[in-house]
Design a protein around this motif. Sequence first.
Motif, PDB file in Angstrom:
ATOM      1  N   GLN A 155     -22.589 -59.536  90.217  1.00 20.04           N
ATOM      2  CA  GLN A 155     -22.549 -60.696  89.465  1.00 20.04           C
ATOM      3  C   GLN A 155     -21.890 -61.414  88.564  1.00 20.04           C
ATOM      4  OE1 GLN A 155     -24.221 -63.278  91.440  1.00 20.04           O
ATOM      5  NE2 GLN A 155     -23.800 -64.786  89.655  1.00 20.04           N
ATOM      6  N   GLU A 156     -22.108 -60.167  86.670  1.00 19.93           N
ATOM      7  CA  GLU A 156     -21.363 -60.237  86.001  1.00 19.93           C
ATOM      8  C   GLU A 156     -19.395 -60.734  86.027  1.00 19.93           C
ATOM      9  OE1 GLU A 156     -23.181 -57.844  83.355  1.00 19.93           O
ATOM     10  OE2 GLU A 156     -22.443 -56.575  84.395  1.00 19.93           O
ATOM     11  N   VAL A 157     -19.221 -59.559  86.905  1.00 18.75           N
ATOM     12  CA  VAL A 157     -18.146 -60.518  87.465  1.00 18.75           C
ATOM     13  C   VAL A 157     -17.486 -62.180  87.786  1.00 18.75           C
ATOM     14  CG1 VAL A 157     -16.111 -59.737  88.937  1.00 18.75           C
ATOM     15  CG2 VAL A 157     -17.199 -57.844  87.852  1.00 18.75           C
ATOM     16  N   LYS A 158     -18.604 -61.992  89.134  1.00 24.99           N
ATOM     17  CA  LYS A 158     -18.378 -63.449  89.539  1.00 24.99           C
ATOM     18  C   LYS A 158     -18.443 -64.647  87.786  1.00 24.99           C
ATOM     19  CE  LYS A 158     -18.846 -62.923  94.340  1.00 24.99           C
ATOM     20  NZ  LYS A 158     -20.248 -63.583  95.230  1.00 24.99           N
ATOM     21  N   THR A 159     -19.512 -64.644  87.133  1.00 24.29           N
ATOM     22  CA  THR A 159     -19.785 -65.445  85.861  1.00 24.29           C
ATOM     23  C   THR A 159     -18.369 -65.116  85.638  1.00 24.29           C
ATOM     24  OG1 THR A 159     -21.646 -64.800  86.297  1.00 24.29           O
ATOM     25  CG2 THR A 159     -21.191 -65.993  83.862  1.00 24.29           C
ATOM     26  N   VAL A 160     -17.259 -64.222  85.080  1.00 21.31           N
ATOM     27  CA  VAL A 160     -16.418 -64.348  84.365  1.00 21.31           C
ATOM     28  C   VAL A 160     -15.528 -65.370  85.186  1.00 21.31           C
ATOM     29  CG1 VAL A 160     -14.208 -62.892  83.186  1.00 21.31           C
ATOM     30  CG2 VAL A 160     -16.498 -62.312  83.258  1.00 21.31           C
ATOM     31  N   PHE A 161     -14.911 -65.325  86.481  1.00 24.47           N
ATOM     32  CA  PHE A 161     -14.129 -65.592  87.248  1.00 24.47           C
ATOM     33  C   PHE A 161     -14.600 -66.627  87.419  1.00 24.47           C
ATOM     34  CE2 PHE A 161     -13.335 -68.179  91.196  1.00 24.47           C
ATOM     35  CZ  PHE A 161     -11.845 -67.705  91.107  1.00 24.47           C
ATOM     36  N   GLY A 162     -15.760 -67.808  87.201  1.00 18.69           N
ATOM     37  CA  GLY A 162     -16.212 -69.365  86.934  1.00 18.69           C
ATOM     38  C   GLY A 162     -15.972 -69.460  85.611  1.00 18.69           C
ATOM     39  N   ILE A 163     -16.100 -68.673  84.454  1.00 20.24           N
ATOM     40  CA  ILE A 163     -14.746 -69.555  83.053  1.00 20.24           C
ATOM     41  C   ILE A 163     -13.732 -69.102  82.911  1.00 20.24           C
ATOM     42  CG2 ILE A 163     -15.402 -68.048  81.289  1.00 20.24           C
ATOM     43  CD1 ILE A 163     -17.638 -67.213  81.329  1.00 20.24           C
ATOM     44  N   LEU A 164     -12.693 -68.219  84.363  1.00 23.17           N
ATOM     45  CA  LEU A 164     -11.536 -67.636  84.000  1.00 23.17           C
ATOM     46  C   LEU A 164     -10.855 -69.253  85.105  1.00 23.17           C
ATOM     47  CD1 LEU A 164     -11.473 -64.557  83.990  1.00 23.17           C
ATOM     48  CD2 LEU A 164     -10.821 -65.935  82.208  1.00 23.17           C
ATOM     49  N   ASP A 165     -11.912 -69.992  85.940  1.00 26.21           N
ATOM     50  CA  ASP A 165     -11.557 -70.924  86.880  1.00 26.21           C
ATOM     51  C   ASP A 165     -11.800 -71.795  85.781  1.00 26.21           C
ATOM     52  OD1 ASP A 165     -10.727 -72.671  88.891  1.00 26.21           O
ATOM     53  OD2 ASP A 165     -12.644 -71.753  89.725  1.00 26.21           O
ATOM     54  N   ASN A 166     -10.646 -72.376  85.083  1.00 26.27           N
ATOM     55  CA  ASN A 166     -10.261 -73.490  84.422  1.00 26.27           C
ATOM     56  C   ASN A 166     -10.401 -74.584  84.917  1.00 26.27           C
ATOM     57  OD1 ASN A 166     -10.090 -74.100  81.695  1.00 26.27           O
ATOM     58  ND2 ASN A 166      -8.227 -74.437  81.497  1.00 26.27           N
ATOM     59  N   ASP A 167     -10.038 -75.141  85.877  1.00 19.69           N
ATOM     60  CA  ASP A 167     -10.026 -76.391  86.658  1.00 19.69           C
ATOM     61  C   ASP A 167     -11.445 -76.168  88.146  1.00 19.69           C
ATOM     62  OD1 ASP A 167      -9.219 -75.189  88.704  1.00 19.69           O
ATOM     63  OD2 ASP A 167      -7.326 -76.273  88.843  1.00 19.69           O
ATOM     64  N   ALA A 168     -12.025 -75.618  87.795  1.00 15.16           N
ATOM     65  CA  ALA A 168     -13.492 -75.321  89.166  1.00 15.16           C
ATOM     66  C   ALA A 168     -13.321 -75.314  90.286  1.00 15.16           C
ATOM     67  CB  ALA A 168     -14.572 -75.789  88.474  1.00 15.16           C
ATOM     68  N   SER A 169     -12.162 -75.087  90.269  1.00 17.67           N
ATOM     69  CA  SER A 169     -11.358 -75.664  92.234  1.00 17.67           C
ATOM     70  C   SER A 169     -12.522 -74.031  93.238  1.00 17.67           C
ATOM     71  CB  SER A 169      -9.552 -74.978  92.419  1.00 17.67           C
ATOM     72  OG  SER A 169      -9.968 -74.194  92.144  1.00 17.67           O
ATOM     73  N   GLY A 170     -12.463 -72.873  92.036  1.00 15.87           N
ATOM     74  CA  GLY A 170     -12.973 -72.348  93.153  1.00 15.87           C
ATOM     75  C   GLY A 170     -12.052 -71.084  93.149  1.00 15.87           C
ATOM     76  N   PHE A 171     -10.918 -70.719  92.687  1.00 22.06           N
ATOM     77  CA  PHE A 171      -9.635 -70.295  92.803  1.00 22.06           C
ATOM     78  C   PHE A 171      -9.080 -70.070  91.612  1.00 22.06           C
ATOM     79  CE2 PHE A 171      -9.877 -71.976  97.075  1.00 22.06           C
ATOM     80  CZ  PHE A 171     -10.747 -71.078  97.498  1.00 22.06           C
ATOM     81  N   ILE A 172      -8.119 -68.641  91.191  1.00 28.22           N
ATOM     82  CA  ILE A 172      -7.994 -69.039  89.559  1.00 28.22           C
ATOM     83  C   ILE A 172      -6.028 -69.042  90.609  1.00 28.22           C
ATOM     84  CG2 ILE A 172      -6.889 -67.270  87.753  1.00 28.22           C
ATOM     85  CD1 ILE A 172      -9.177 -66.415  87.317  1.00 28.22           C
TER      86      ILE A 172
END
Length: 109
Positions: free
Chosen positions: A42-59
Amino acid sequence: MSLTSVLSADAIDNALKDCQAPDSFSHKKFFQLCGLSKKSPQEVKTVFGILDNDASGFIEEEELKFFLQRFSAGARVLTDKETKAFLCAADDDNDGKIGAEEFQAMVLS
């Protein structure tokens, strides 16, 4: 929410210092040094959300280039070689971008 809500500022600094030189970035080593590989899914998913700059669900590749700068504004941009290697390491379905599940699998592997 910021990355320091999940990772310590000291750990992030250590991870960034380790890959200051161009073409020295290793995602596995970076995730270990910043402490992300020891976090819960869950913490890794939280970090993913922060790194996904445009909030597209993808980096996407363009976001990946600025990956280190998401941890610290003064960090360097990844080289094209590092960006492509990072993308290849995580992009299991070969769609040219990293989804949350792919990111989680890469970080926790």
